[in-house]
Design an enzyme around this catalytic site. Sequence first.
Site, PDB file in Angstrom:
ATOM      1  CB  ALA A  73      26.590  81.212  -1.775  1.00 38.90           C
ATOM      2  CG  LEU A 122      25.414  64.771   0.064  1.00 39.83           C
ATOM      3  CD1 LEU A 122      26.209  65.045  -1.205  1.00 39.83           C
ATOM      4  CD2 LEU A 122      26.050  63.635   0.846  1.00 39.83           C
ATOM      5  CD  GLU A 165      30.717  59.489  -5.827  1.00 41.42           C
ATOM      6  OE1 GLU A 165      29.623  60.040  -6.054  1.00 41.42           O
ATOM      7  OE2 GLU A 165      30.830  58.432  -5.206  1.00 41.42           O
ATOM      8  CE  LYS A 167      26.107  69.236  -3.601  1.00 42.73           C
ATOM      9  NZ  LYS A 167      24.966  68.807  -4.350  1.00 42.73           N
ATOM     10  CG  ASP A 169      24.209  72.661  -9.773  1.00 45.65           C
ATOM     11  OD1 ASP A 169      23.279  72.278  -9.031  1.00 45.65           O
ATOM     12  OD2 ASP A 169      24.513  73.849  -9.927  1.00 45.65           O
ATOM     13  NE  ARG A 188      16.554  65.684  -3.006  1.00 45.44           N
ATOM     14  CZ  ARG A 188      17.563  66.340  -2.464  1.00 45.44           C
ATOM     15  NH1 ARG A 188      18.512  65.696  -1.863  1.00 45.44           N
ATOM     16  NH2 ARG A 188      17.628  67.640  -2.552  1.00 45.44           N
ATOM     17  CD  GLU A 225      22.070  65.589  -8.895  1.00 43.99           C
ATOM     18  OE1 GLU A 225      21.755  64.642  -8.136  1.00 43.99           O
ATOM     19  OE2 GLU A 225      21.952  66.792  -8.573  1.00 43.99           O
ATOM     20  CE1 TYR A 278      23.203  60.108  -5.453  1.00 45.59           C
ATOM     21  CE2 TYR A 278      23.499  61.671  -7.240  1.00 45.59           C
ATOM     22  CZ  TYR A 278      22.771  61.201  -6.175  1.00 45.59           C
ATOM     23  OH  TYR A 278      21.601  61.806  -5.837  1.00 45.59           O
ATOM     24  CE  LYS A 366      27.271  73.623  -2.933  1.00 43.18           C
ATOM     25  NZ  LYS A 366      26.061  74.003  -2.246  1.00 43.18           N
ATOM     26  CB  CYS A 469       6.716 106.720 -22.078  1.00 42.93           C
ATOM     27  SG  CYS A 469       7.123 107.253 -20.406  1.00 42.93           S
ATOM     28  CB  CYS A 484       9.067 105.623 -15.913  1.00 42.59           C
ATOM     29  SG  CYS A 484       7.805 106.382 -16.936  1.00 42.59           S
ATOM     30  CB  CYS A 489       5.242 104.429 -18.892  1.00 42.76           C
ATOM     31  SG  CYS A 489       6.649 103.572 -19.613  1.00 42.76           S
TER      32      CYS A 489
HETATM   33  S1  IVH Z   1      25.373  61.167  -2.713  1.00 39.40           S
HETATM   34  C1  IVH Z   1      23.250  59.792   0.886  1.00 39.40           C
HETATM   35  N1  IVH Z   1      26.897  61.926  -4.704  1.00 39.40           N
HETATM   36  O1  IVH Z   1      23.531  66.332  -4.123  1.00 39.40           O
HETATM   37  C2  IVH Z   1      24.008  60.593  -0.083  1.00 39.40           C
HETATM   38  N2  IVH Z   1      24.940  63.166  -4.255  1.00 39.40           N
HETATM   39  O2  IVH Z   1      22.988  67.643  -1.611  1.00 39.40           O
HETATM   40  C3  IVH Z   1      23.168  61.066  -1.171  1.00 39.40           C
HETATM   41  N3  IVH Z   1      24.562  65.012  -5.787  1.00 39.40           N
HETATM   42  O3  IVH Z   1      20.593  64.653  -3.258  1.00 39.40           O
HETATM   43  C4  IVH Z   1      23.821  61.778  -2.199  1.00 39.40           C
HETATM   44  N4  IVH Z   1      26.343  64.714  -7.017  1.00 39.40           N
HETATM   45  O4  IVH Z   1      21.099  64.893  -5.743  1.00 39.40           O
HETATM   46  C5  IVH Z   1      25.777  62.163  -4.002  1.00 39.40           C
HETATM   47  N5  IVH Z   1      28.313  62.481  -6.448  1.00 39.40           N
HETATM   48  C6  IVH Z   1      27.200  62.717  -5.752  1.00 39.40           C
HETATM   49  C7  IVH Z   1      26.337  63.773  -6.072  1.00 39.40           C
HETATM   50  C8  IVH Z   1      25.223  63.965  -5.281  1.00 39.40           C
HETATM   51  C9  IVH Z   1      25.262  65.447  -6.846  1.00 39.40           C
HETATM   52  C10 IVH Z   1      23.309  65.620  -5.294  1.00 39.40           C
HETATM   53  C11 IVH Z   1      22.250  64.595  -4.986  1.00 39.40           C
HETATM   54  C12 IVH Z   1      21.921  64.802  -3.558  1.00 39.40           C
HETATM   55  C13 IVH Z   1      22.394  66.186  -3.328  1.00 39.40           C
HETATM   56  C14 IVH Z   1      22.715  66.378  -1.896  1.00 39.40           C
END
Ligand code: IVH
Length: 730
Positions: A73, A122, A165, A167, A169, A188, A225, A278, A366, A469, A484, A489
Amino acid sequence: MAAGNGKSKANSATKGTAKKQAPAKASATKSRGAASDKDVPPDARSRAALLATSLRHHDTLYYQSDAPEIPDAEYDLLRRELVALEAAHPSLLTADSPTQQVGVAPAEGFETAPHRSPMLSLDNAMNADEMRAFDARITRMLLQDTETGDRAETPPDLTLDYIAEPKLDGSGIELIFKNGRFVQGLTRGDGQTGEDVTTNLHHVPSIPKTLATDNPPAIASVRGEMILPLAAFEQLNKGRVKRELRPFENPRNAAAGSLRQIHDVDYERLGSLEFRVYALEEGRPESFLRQSETLELLREWGFIVSPEIAICRGVDEAIAFHEQLQTLRGELPVEIDGTVFKVDTITEQNVLGTLARAPRWAIAFKFPPEQAETILEGIDFQVGRTGAITPVARLAPVRVGGVTVSNASLHNQDEIDRKDIRVGDRIVIQRAGDVIPQIVRVRLDRRHEAFKENRTLQRQSLPAHCPVCNAATLRLEGEAVTRCANLECPAQLKTNLTHLASRSALDIDGLGGKLVEQLVNAGLVSRLSDLFALDEERVLRLERMGEKSAANLIASLDRARKTTLPRLLIALGIRHVGATVAELLADHFPTLDDLLAAPPEAIAAIEGIGPTIAESMSRFTADGANRAELARLTELGLVLEEPAPKPTGADAQANLLEGLTFVLTGTMSRARGEIKKDIEAAGGKVTASVSKKTSYVVAGEAPGSKVKKAGDLEVTVLDEAGLLTLLGSD
Ligand code: IVH
């Protein structure tokens, strides 16, 4: 991987200063847009430079070292600020701006290879308003396109279909299949070029080695991912703790780390990774009209597609889906940090197109950081590297974001007081991607329940004595940290010895962290001066110590005995006394005795030395134990020589910086001492603290409070490139 970002563990210096504006009086860097530069207010330019430096630093930590320092964040905030500045002042936007990059260049150690097409990032939406703004923006673009007649088939009703979808991590990966056979896998990297991790990927069970189809495309570029499911993550960390290794901060770092193992590859770790797909970047059948069809095909080919996907008709459905996914988040077996929404129709994707960093047709919505409640069972105190005593909250174990946590950071006494945190309290904790959460607040409204539940509430203060200590602790005025004060120490000794041996201090060749550890653990060194009392015979008592190494260490110590006053001052590790201050002190007090005899006022009177430094220095010299230590060092043969003269006359550059005073802060690409020399060679002066007389503060990475002070006093902040410009060497 998080949306082009992803950090953990707050670095308070960066966090505190990054959000501050640092007004500037003059041009900060030459590297940013030359022609229209005069239209850009200097404060915007220096702020952009600072943000760019900071983002590059965090990108490297995140993408290359798998060791982020700040939460996602916070990274997003920094990035957004730079994006906004660049939008307001287009001449600030350069091709190498972190806003135009995806990741950083690959680390050394792996072969690299270009991606078949760039691996993009993204854009983010942080709330429903931003999600709606995204929808409105792309709808407008698609409508405009219809009006110009470029796209006759656009339906009049422009409610867009989004495929939603999770996201994931983890770490973005590209897999190449030739005629259906897996041939190459890349991380990447910087988006253009990735690390070739094919060999490791062969051990990941969820990557099909041949596509389950009779009719594979000649080339398929499959993207997805790499994640580490939460159960495997906890297991991995348990094992690491047992082996006294540092646990991974979060599953994302653990996944990236597993994938990039080079030596002694742990195949079990690779086996627990999971690849979720993805995108099919290349090899998509021409007849396909939608992303959803592509995911279906990938599933048929043998890939794992996240089960939580849906087609949402219009932005309202998209937002509702996102909220639903958020409620599920804690129950999922994998870490997700939002929902990715993609325009499902490929024709519409093509009309919207792609910018340098991210496609226009997708967004990562997010989640806010996850919170949970638990009971604060106690507060432990840890002694850190500089003697700083940090409170750590012990919690009744609780699951938050799929991870069980049992401690939280508490930073310092001020935070405990400000939030009125008492042992026994019910507290709200928050995880922002990292495993160690923060305490958000106390449930004051539920304090009355404590009695019923047999919890006593206790205020807790930082200890008056060091838990290691037992020496008295102290908190200097104006500082948040309690320390300290005992240089010997054991918790500090090892760090201090390593520092003393470092190049800018006494430069003791061969004395690194490991040897220091051995020397202290074996009881051969229990204070700094003990080092110089070592002889070969004693050193040879250490385990696995050979005669040659022992002789080398003694020879290095002999060489280090001859030093200079500034080096000695640096070596002693006195708070606030780094290279600049040490030289200033030595300029004014040529011998150690002069310095020891100097009253605090005389130290404070030196230009460039502020009251904090003077107080710290005087406290050190007033301490009998420190004086005895210095006397013993002399007895053991330490000799102070005159430092080499500073370059003057013909050696010096033209007096470009004459009359200018600089303050250096943060980590620079070169040793600060060297930068200082350059400034002095050009006629400038370097002082240690910022005042109205300071001409420029030069800020490296993770700069300290000096940048804030510069902002308050309206002193220009330069980055290193800006300094080079001034020096005429850019
Ligand atoms: S699409 C052109 N779909 O998030 C679009 N990315 O911040 C490319 N990621 O590099 C990404 N889940 O590593 C896509 N369902 C999802 C994802 C996803 C995780 C990651 C991915 C990307 C990053 C972008």
